[in-house]
Design a protein around this motif. Structure first.
Motif, PDB file in Angstrom:
ATOM      1  N   ASP A  76       0.986  -1.033  -0.102  1.00 44.25           N
ATOM      2  CA  ASP A  76       0.330   0.138  -0.426  1.00 44.25           C
ATOM      3  C   ASP A  76       1.082   0.920  -0.009  1.00 44.25           C
ATOM      4  O   ASP A  76       0.442   2.460  -0.934  1.00 44.25           O
ATOM      5  CB  ASP A  76      -1.050  -0.146   0.873  1.00 44.25           C
ATOM      6  CG  ASP A  76      -2.057  -1.015   1.147  1.00 44.25           C
ATOM      7  OD1 ASP A  76      -2.010  -1.726  -0.192  1.00 44.25           O
ATOM      8  OD2 ASP A  76      -2.575  -1.433   2.666  1.00 44.25           O
ATOM      9  N   ARG A  79       2.617   1.646  -3.197  1.00 42.96           N
ATOM     10  CA  ARG A  79       1.278   2.025  -4.716  1.00 42.96           C
ATOM     11  C   ARG A  79       1.179   3.477  -4.309  1.00 42.96           C
ATOM     12  O   ARG A  79       0.640   3.982  -5.356  1.00 42.96           O
ATOM     13  CB  ARG A  79       0.541   1.048  -4.513  1.00 42.96           C
ATOM     14  CG  ARG A  79      -0.718   1.301  -5.254  1.00 42.96           C
ATOM     15  CD  ARG A  79      -1.408  -0.106  -5.635  1.00 42.96           C
ATOM     16  NE  ARG A  79      -2.175  -0.404  -4.502  1.00 42.96           N
ATOM     17  CZ  ARG A  79      -2.003  -1.035  -3.237  1.00 42.96           C
ATOM     18  NH1 ARG A  79      -0.899  -2.261  -3.283  1.00 42.96           N
ATOM     19  NH2 ARG A  79      -3.003  -2.012  -2.243  1.00 42.96           N
ATOM     20  N   ARG A  80       0.552   3.926  -3.231  1.00 48.46           N
ATOM     21  CA  ARG A  80      -0.041   5.815  -2.727  1.00 48.46           C
ATOM     22  C   ARG A  80       1.176   6.136  -3.083  1.00 48.46           C
ATOM     23  O   ARG A  80       1.101   7.493  -3.486  1.00 48.46           O
ATOM     24  CB  ARG A  80      -0.381   5.492  -1.198  1.00 48.46           C
ATOM     25  CG  ARG A  80      -1.589   4.683  -0.907  1.00 48.46           C
ATOM     26  CD  ARG A  80      -2.014   5.045   0.324  1.00 48.46           C
ATOM     27  NE  ARG A  80      -1.033   5.045   1.340  1.00 48.46           N
ATOM     28  CZ  ARG A  80      -1.317   4.338   2.257  1.00 48.46           C
ATOM     29  NH1 ARG A  80      -2.373   3.606   1.286  1.00 48.46           N
ATOM     30  NH2 ARG A  80      -0.545   3.454   3.191  1.00 48.46           N
ATOM     31  N   SER A  81       2.396   5.761  -2.713  1.00 48.57           N
ATOM     32  CA  SER A  81       3.090   7.438  -3.227  1.00 48.57           C
ATOM     33  C   SER A  81       3.573   7.074  -4.716  1.00 48.57           C
ATOM     34  O   SER A  81       3.779   8.474  -5.738  1.00 48.57           O
ATOM     35  CB  SER A  81       4.763   6.751  -2.636  1.00 48.57           C
ATOM     36  OG  SER A  81       5.421   7.552  -2.631  1.00 48.57           O
ATOM     37  N   LYS A  84       0.698   9.236  -6.171  1.00 51.54           N
ATOM     38  CA  LYS A  84       0.902   9.999  -5.945  1.00 51.54           C
ATOM     39  C   LYS A  84       1.563  10.976  -7.067  1.00 51.54           C
ATOM     40  O   LYS A  84       1.643  12.084  -7.370  1.00 51.54           O
ATOM     41  CB  LYS A  84       0.587  11.055  -4.808  1.00 51.54           C
ATOM     42  CG  LYS A  84       0.717  12.049  -3.914  1.00 51.54           C
ATOM     43  CD  LYS A  84       1.242  12.389  -2.835  1.00 51.54           C
ATOM     44  CE  LYS A  84       0.826  13.781  -2.167  1.00 51.54           C
ATOM     45  NZ  LYS A  84      -0.566  13.382  -2.207  1.00 51.54           N
ATOM     46  N   LYS A 122      -9.487   4.698  -4.683  1.00 46.95           N
ATOM     47  CA  LYS A 122      -8.218   5.357  -3.584  1.00 46.95           C
ATOM     48  C   LYS A 122      -7.807   4.203  -3.666  1.00 46.95           C
ATOM     49  O   LYS A 122      -7.904   2.725  -3.689  1.00 46.95           O
ATOM     50  CB  LYS A 122      -9.402   5.563  -2.181  1.00 46.95           C
ATOM     51  CG  LYS A 122      -8.201   6.010  -1.178  1.00 46.95           C
ATOM     52  CD  LYS A 122      -8.734   6.311   0.566  1.00 46.95           C
ATOM     53  CE  LYS A 122      -7.312   6.880   1.399  1.00 46.95           C
ATOM     54  NZ  LYS A 122      -8.182   6.731   2.789  1.00 46.95           N
ATOM     55  N   ASP A 123      -6.822   4.420  -3.854  1.00 50.02           N
ATOM     56  CA  ASP A 123      -4.947   3.746  -3.561  1.00 50.02           C
ATOM     57  C   ASP A 123      -5.132   2.057  -4.632  1.00 50.02           C
ATOM     58  O   ASP A 123      -4.767   1.354  -4.467  1.00 50.02           O
ATOM     59  CB  ASP A 123      -5.193   2.991  -1.609  1.00 50.02           C
ATOM     60  CG  ASP A 123      -4.662   3.579  -1.249  1.00 50.02           C
ATOM     61  OD1 ASP A 123      -4.650   4.422  -1.390  1.00 50.02           O
ATOM     62  OD2 ASP A 123      -5.289   3.271  -0.010  1.00 50.02           O
ATOM     63  N   TYR A 125      -4.777   1.136  -8.331  1.00 50.11           N
ATOM     64  CA  TYR A 125      -4.302   1.653  -9.603  1.00 50.11           C
ATOM     65  C   TYR A 125      -3.673   1.017 -11.127  1.00 50.11           C
ATOM     66  O   TYR A 125      -4.823  -0.512 -11.151  1.00 50.11           O
ATOM     67  CB  TYR A 125      -2.258   1.752  -9.273  1.00 50.11           C
ATOM     68  CG  TYR A 125      -1.273   1.995 -10.531  1.00 50.11           C
ATOM     69  CD1 TYR A 125      -1.139   3.312 -10.606  1.00 50.11           C
ATOM     70  CD2 TYR A 125      -0.743   1.069 -11.613  1.00 50.11           C
ATOM     71  CE1 TYR A 125      -0.034   3.474 -11.533  1.00 50.11           C
ATOM     72  CE2 TYR A 125       0.083   1.367 -12.442  1.00 50.11           C
ATOM     73  CZ  TYR A 125       0.809   2.761 -12.657  1.00 50.11           C
ATOM     74  OH  TYR A 125       1.191   2.767 -13.717  1.00 50.11           O
ATOM     75  N   ASN A 161      -5.364  14.131  -6.106  1.00 47.11           N
ATOM     76  CA  ASN A 161      -4.194  14.092  -7.048  1.00 47.11           C
ATOM     77  C   ASN A 161      -4.490  14.632  -8.357  1.00 47.11           C
ATOM     78  O   ASN A 161      -3.327  14.737  -8.847  1.00 47.11           O
ATOM     79  CB  ASN A 161      -4.077  12.150  -7.146  1.00 47.11           C
ATOM     80  CG  ASN A 161      -3.169  12.184  -5.478  1.00 47.11           C
ATOM     81  OD1 ASN A 161      -2.854  13.349  -4.931  1.00 47.11           O
ATOM     82  ND2 ASN A 161      -3.289  10.855  -5.765  1.00 47.11           N
TER      83      ASN A 161
END
Length: 308
Positions: A76, A79-81, A84, A122-123, A125, A161
């Protein structure tokens, strides 16, 4: 050699020359390029939110080819980074650029529709809308700029984002807004990360014409962190080549932390017992154990993320 033989030979040469021209002509070259792109992922399934038709499929091929490797998205945090970073600053998607070059203006309606209609979970990809931001920025026409500006009217939390990415790309579009106009936008901008992006851009250019509007924004700002950033931008304009404080000298951590944007570094010194931190100092010596400034949004590793 009789005249009939000569005429036949001339005709053959003419036909051969025409065929050669046709093969290397712009229309034939474009057709081959589009076919080559399509064959990169011949079995790709076009997402439901993409426009129907060949151009939509070509963009789906480009996105599929430019996805990050699964190894970069395994947990997580990373992936979040990655999401963003790619949404806000882009990830140089080469196949998307190739499609943009091939389709030209015909691709703009595709990218605009993907930007507007594809959901952002959210989160999750990939974020198709962020690939559309890259495509519109690369295409660069007035129609692309209008599509990017339209994205600024949507401030839904789930699409933050995308909103930030539209701002970042528009700021880097020649002729959109100058530094003074960006400074004028600071007081009315409600998203703090958007303000950070604007200040980053303004501080990079150190444009004296932006100073009056920065001073107005500074007077109107109530958030301490944002006030510090605006003050730093003003100090950098007044003190070229110097290093400045980002928090108006408060140094609540006990250290005076200075940003030196012209040499892309920052460093810290102990806070003096009296008088507080000087707001402006000279850059450190080359031997000073300082750190490189990183204005990008990095893709964090689990170790670095845990230590933040």
């Amino acid at each position: 050699m009789n005249i009939r033989t000569i005429l036949i030979g001339a005709g053959v040469l003419a036909l051969g020359g025409y065929a050669l021209y046709d093969y290397y002509g712009p229309e034939s070259k474009l057709a081959r390029e589009l076919k080559e792109i399509e064959q990169l992922e011949p079995d790709v399934k076009t997402p439901e939110c993409f426009p129907k038709g060949v151009n939509g499929k070509l963009f789906a091929v480009a996105v599929t080819r430019d996805l990050r490797p699964k190894a970069e998205l395994e947990n997580d945090v990373t992936r979040r980074s990655a999401i963003k970073h790619d949404c806000i600053r882009g990830n140089e998607p080469k196949t998307v650029q190739r499609v943009v070059n091939a389709l030209g203006a015909q691709g703009v309606p595709v990218y605009a529709e993907v930007l507007e209609k594809c959901p952002v979970v959210k989160d999750e990809y990939p974020v198709y809308s962020c690939f559309a931001l890259d495509a519109l920025f690369a295409e660069g026409s007035k129609e692309s700029v209008a599509a990017l500006e339209k994205a600024l009217t949507v401030k839904d939390k789930s699409r933050k984002n995308v909103y930030l990415g539209a701002i970042y790309r528009l700021m880097n579009t020649r002729g959109w807004k100058n530094n003074a106009q960006l400074a004028q936008s600071l007081p009315t901008e409600t998203e703090w990360e958007a303000k950070e992006l604007m200040l980053e851009h303004i501080r990079h250019h150190k444009d004296p014409s932006a100073k009056p509007d920065l001073e107005k924004a500074y007077a109107a700002e109530t958030d301490l962190q944002e006030r510090g950033g605006i003050k730093a931008a003003i100090l950098e304009i007044d003190n070229p080549g110097k290093c400045v404080m980002n928090d108006e000298g408060r140094a609540e951590s006990g250290s005076c932390r200075y940003s030196c944007t012209e040499i892309n570094r920052w460093f810290s010194t102990p806070k003096p017992a009296r008088g507080g931190c000087p707001l402006v100092v000279d850059p450190p010596a080359e031997t000073h154990p300082d750190t490189v400034l990183n204005t990008a949004t990095p893709v964090a590793t689990p170790a670095t993320a845990k230590n933040k």
